[in-house]
Design a protein around this motif. Sequence first.
Motif, PDB file in Angstrom:
ATOM      1  N   PRO A 109       0.674  -1.345   0.476  1.00 42.20           N
ATOM      2  CA  PRO A 109      -0.147  -0.229  -0.299  1.00 42.20           C
ATOM      3  C   PRO A 109       0.908   1.268  -0.153  1.00 42.20           C
ATOM      4  N   ALA A 110      -0.208   2.633  -1.107  1.00 34.49           N
ATOM      5  CA  ALA A 110       0.704   4.074  -0.583  1.00 34.49           C
ATOM      6  C   ALA A 110       0.837   4.423   0.783  1.00 34.49           C
ATOM      7  N   PRO A 111       2.108   4.839   1.765  1.00 38.03           N
ATOM      8  CA  PRO A 111       1.800   5.117   3.561  1.00 38.03           C
ATOM      9  C   PRO A 111       0.443   5.639   3.291  1.00 38.03           C
ATOM     10  N   THR A 112       0.184   5.433   4.426  1.00 35.33           N
ATOM     11  CA  THR A 112      -0.644   6.040   4.968  1.00 35.33           C
ATOM     12  C   THR A 112      -1.339   8.081   5.919  1.00 35.33           C
ATOM     13  N   SER A 113       0.514   7.847   6.217  1.00 34.69           N
ATOM     14  CA  SER A 113       0.525   9.232   6.803  1.00 34.69           C
ATOM     15  C   SER A 113       1.337   9.557   6.063  1.00 34.69           C
ATOM     16  N   SER A 114       1.496  11.239   6.214  1.00 34.80           N
ATOM     17  CA  SER A 114       2.700  11.659   5.589  1.00 34.80           C
ATOM     18  C   SER A 114       3.451  12.378   6.717  1.00 34.80           C
ATOM     19  N   ARG A 115       4.042  11.368   7.647  1.00 30.88           N
ATOM     20  CA  ARG A 115       5.098  11.342   8.587  1.00 30.88           C
ATOM     21  C   ARG A 115       6.292  11.166   7.869  1.00 30.88           C
ATOM     22  N   ALA A 116       7.841  11.421   8.652  1.00 28.16           N
ATOM     23  CA  ALA A 116       8.396  11.322   8.170  1.00 28.16           C
ATOM     24  C   ALA A 116       8.931   9.526   8.328  1.00 28.16           C
ATOM     25  N   PRO A 117       9.455   9.031   7.576  1.00 25.66           N
ATOM     26  CA  PRO A 117      10.080   7.971   7.833  1.00 25.66           C
ATOM     27  C   PRO A 117      10.915   7.863   8.402  1.00 25.66           C
ATOM     28  N   VAL A 118      11.310   6.722   9.305  1.00 24.04           N
ATOM     29  CA  VAL A 118      12.371   6.433   9.606  1.00 24.04           C
ATOM     30  C   VAL A 118      13.666   6.433   8.980  1.00 24.04           C
ATOM     31  N   GLY A 119      15.183   7.113   9.341  1.00 21.11           N
ATOM     32  CA  GLY A 119      15.858   6.479   8.828  1.00 21.11           C
ATOM     33  C   GLY A 119      15.843   7.307   6.720  1.00 21.11           C
ATOM     34  N   GLY A 120      15.247   7.480   6.668  1.00 20.84           N
ATOM     35  CA  GLY A 120      14.296   8.463   5.155  1.00 20.84           C
ATOM     36  C   GLY A 120      13.988   7.987   4.391  1.00 20.84           C
ATOM     37  N   ALA A 121      14.152   6.670   4.572  1.00 21.18           N
ATOM     38  CA  ALA A 121      13.476   5.476   3.805  1.00 21.18           C
ATOM     39  C   ALA A 121      12.071   5.031   3.654  1.00 21.18           C
ATOM     40  N   ARG A 122      11.371   4.819   2.984  1.00 19.36           N
ATOM     41  CA  ARG A 122       9.476   4.262   3.837  1.00 19.36           C
ATOM     42  C   ARG A 122       9.974   3.516   4.079  1.00 19.36           C
ATOM     43  N   PRO A 123       9.359   3.264   4.998  1.00 16.89           N
ATOM     44  CA  PRO A 123       9.279   1.723   6.007  1.00 16.89           C
ATOM     45  C   PRO A 123       8.624   0.846   4.972  1.00 16.89           C
ATOM     46  N   VAL A 124       9.013  -0.495   4.587  1.00 18.37           N
ATOM     47  CA  VAL A 124       8.533  -1.488   3.958  1.00 18.37           C
ATOM     48  C   VAL A 124       8.423  -2.779   4.199  1.00 18.37           C
ATOM     49  N   THR A 125       8.542  -3.359   5.689  1.00 14.40           N
ATOM     50  CA  THR A 125       8.222  -3.998   6.424  1.00 14.40           C
ATOM     51  C   THR A 125       6.951  -3.967   7.116  1.00 14.40           C
ATOM     52  N   PRO A 126       6.817  -5.117   7.905  1.00  7.25           N
ATOM     53  CA  PRO A 126       5.808  -4.390   9.405  1.00  7.25           C
ATOM     54  C   PRO A 126       6.628  -4.337  10.836  1.00  7.25           C
ATOM     55  N   VAL A 127       7.745  -4.599  10.687  1.00  8.91           N
ATOM     56  CA  VAL A 127       8.234  -4.045  11.195  1.00  8.91           C
ATOM     57  C   VAL A 127       8.928  -2.537  11.447  1.00  8.91           C
ATOM     58  N   ASN A 159       7.159 -11.435  -0.237  1.00 11.25           N
ATOM     59  CA  ASN A 159       6.135 -10.520   0.777  1.00 11.25           C
ATOM     60  C   ASN A 159       5.468 -11.411   0.968  1.00 11.25           C
ATOM     61  N   THR A 160       5.221 -12.194   1.619  1.00 10.59           N
ATOM     62  CA  THR A 160       3.866 -12.582   2.457  1.00 10.59           C
ATOM     63  C   THR A 160       3.268 -12.284   3.388  1.00 10.59           C
ATOM     64  N   LEU A 161       4.603 -11.342   3.863  1.00 16.44           N
ATOM     65  CA  LEU A 161       3.277 -10.471   5.261  1.00 16.44           C
ATOM     66  C   LEU A 161       2.722  -9.232   4.223  1.00 16.44           C
ATOM     67  N   LEU A 162       2.825  -8.854   2.877  1.00 21.10           N
ATOM     68  CA  LEU A 162       3.121  -7.680   2.986  1.00 21.10           C
ATOM     69  C   LEU A 162       2.709  -6.821   3.457  1.00 21.10           C
ATOM     70  N   GLN A 163       3.291  -5.958   4.680  1.00 23.30           N
ATOM     71  CA  GLN A 163       3.440  -5.045   5.185  1.00 23.30           C
ATOM     72  C   GLN A 163       2.422  -4.750   6.701  1.00 23.30           C
ATOM     73  N   GLY A 164       1.781  -5.877   7.107  1.00 20.84           N
ATOM     74  CA  GLY A 164       1.211  -6.494   8.182  1.00 20.84           C
ATOM     75  C   GLY A 164      -0.118  -6.494   7.198  1.00 20.84           C
ATOM     76  N   GLU A 165      -0.428  -6.056   6.113  1.00 19.00           N
ATOM     77  CA  GLU A 165      -2.393  -5.743   5.845  1.00 19.00           C
ATOM     78  C   GLU A 165      -2.541  -7.660   6.386  1.00 19.00           C
ATOM     79  N   PRO A 166      -2.436  -8.358   5.829  1.00 22.22           N
ATOM     80  CA  PRO A 166      -2.971  -9.797   5.793  1.00 22.22           C
ATOM     81  C   PRO A 166      -3.458 -10.290   7.005  1.00 22.22           C
ATOM     82  N   TRP A 167      -2.711  -9.553   8.803  1.00 22.33           N
ATOM     83  CA  TRP A 167      -3.811  -9.771   9.647  1.00 22.33           C
ATOM     84  C   TRP A 167      -3.903  -8.060  10.658  1.00 22.33           C
ATOM     85  N   SER A 168      -3.950  -6.859   9.567  1.00 23.07           N
ATOM     86  CA  SER A 168      -4.567  -6.210  10.174  1.00 23.07           C
ATOM     87  C   SER A 168      -5.426  -5.719   9.082  1.00 23.07           C
ATOM     88  N   GLU A 169      -4.822  -4.630   7.728  1.00 20.00           N
ATOM     89  CA  GLU A 169      -5.856  -3.926   7.404  1.00 20.00           C
ATOM     90  C   GLU A 169      -5.587  -4.669   5.612  1.00 20.00           C
TER      91      GLU A 169
END
Length: 282
Positions: free
Chosen positions: A14-32, A233-243
Amino acid sequence: MSADTDLTGPLGGPAPTSSRAPVGGARPVTPVGIVADLLGSVARQVADVPGVPLEARADLARARAIAAGLEGYVEQQTSPPSAALAALEERTRAEPWEGNLEAEMLSGHVEGAFLQMLVRVSRSRQVLEVGMFTGYAALAMAEALPEGGRVVACELDPGVAALARDCFAASPVGDRVQVEVGPASETLARLAEQGETFDLVFLDADKPGYAGYLDLLLDRGLLHPEGLLCVDNTLLQGEPWSEASSPNGRAVTAFNEQLRDDPRVEQVVVPLRDGVTLARRV
Ligand SMILES: C[S@@+](CC[C@H](N)C(=O)[O-])C[C@H]1O[C@@H](n2cnc3c(N)ncnc32)[C@H](O)[C@@H]1O
């Protein structure tokens, strides 16, 4: 460069859901990574709020430190990549990506080392990758192959395939990678017609295509009877068990359920990076 994928965010997520500045400059792409980012956001929001118990602040800081440090720690404890892989990653990060392709698609150091371990312990000689991008995983697996081994890597986008070929040319084992440009479903059908069979298959292309690729691999004999399937990507950024709000999140959720209920295979989900599922025929 373009891809006809339904990518709404990194790795088809998914596209990021907020406009917050990502940690370390890169957009987070893993559940953790996403959890770390969210915890950082909460910490900033409550920083000046009076009345938040000190213990709650300390718990929040600890939770954030654990989540934010995990992937870096895992990298530090994993064998380093070759010079050719490091250069490929650097070149990928320097590229001015646009459209559906972006640097965050790259599998990278830890996943590359994981795939190398799979190649070695399974004694694979013939490897298939579906979704090559700039070729990190393809080259990593090629490095782990014995003499005479081969990686067939499928990629839809001709521009990104050309970049990968460039990087392979700079590696002593680059000639072990055979690049196949075009829709993977067509390439897989052609390989099946040619009677090709693979000891290890790494599935990492368009997520809505996963279910079809699985059938092609199992029904057309592309995955050797003793072969190993590795799905990214079978955990797909947490989507399968969150939204599961994106098309790719819904596709991966459905794929995971399909695989779980498929009597042809047994599988285990490894929470490495954005989730990797290992499956074999039963
Ligand atoms: C997540 S990236 C792959 C990352 C790569 N495995 C690595 O190690 O860095 C997904 C790739 O799949 C490609 N792709 C998307 N749809 C495809 C299709 N139908 N056939 C072949 N490749 C496709 C995209 O162009 C993209 O390069």
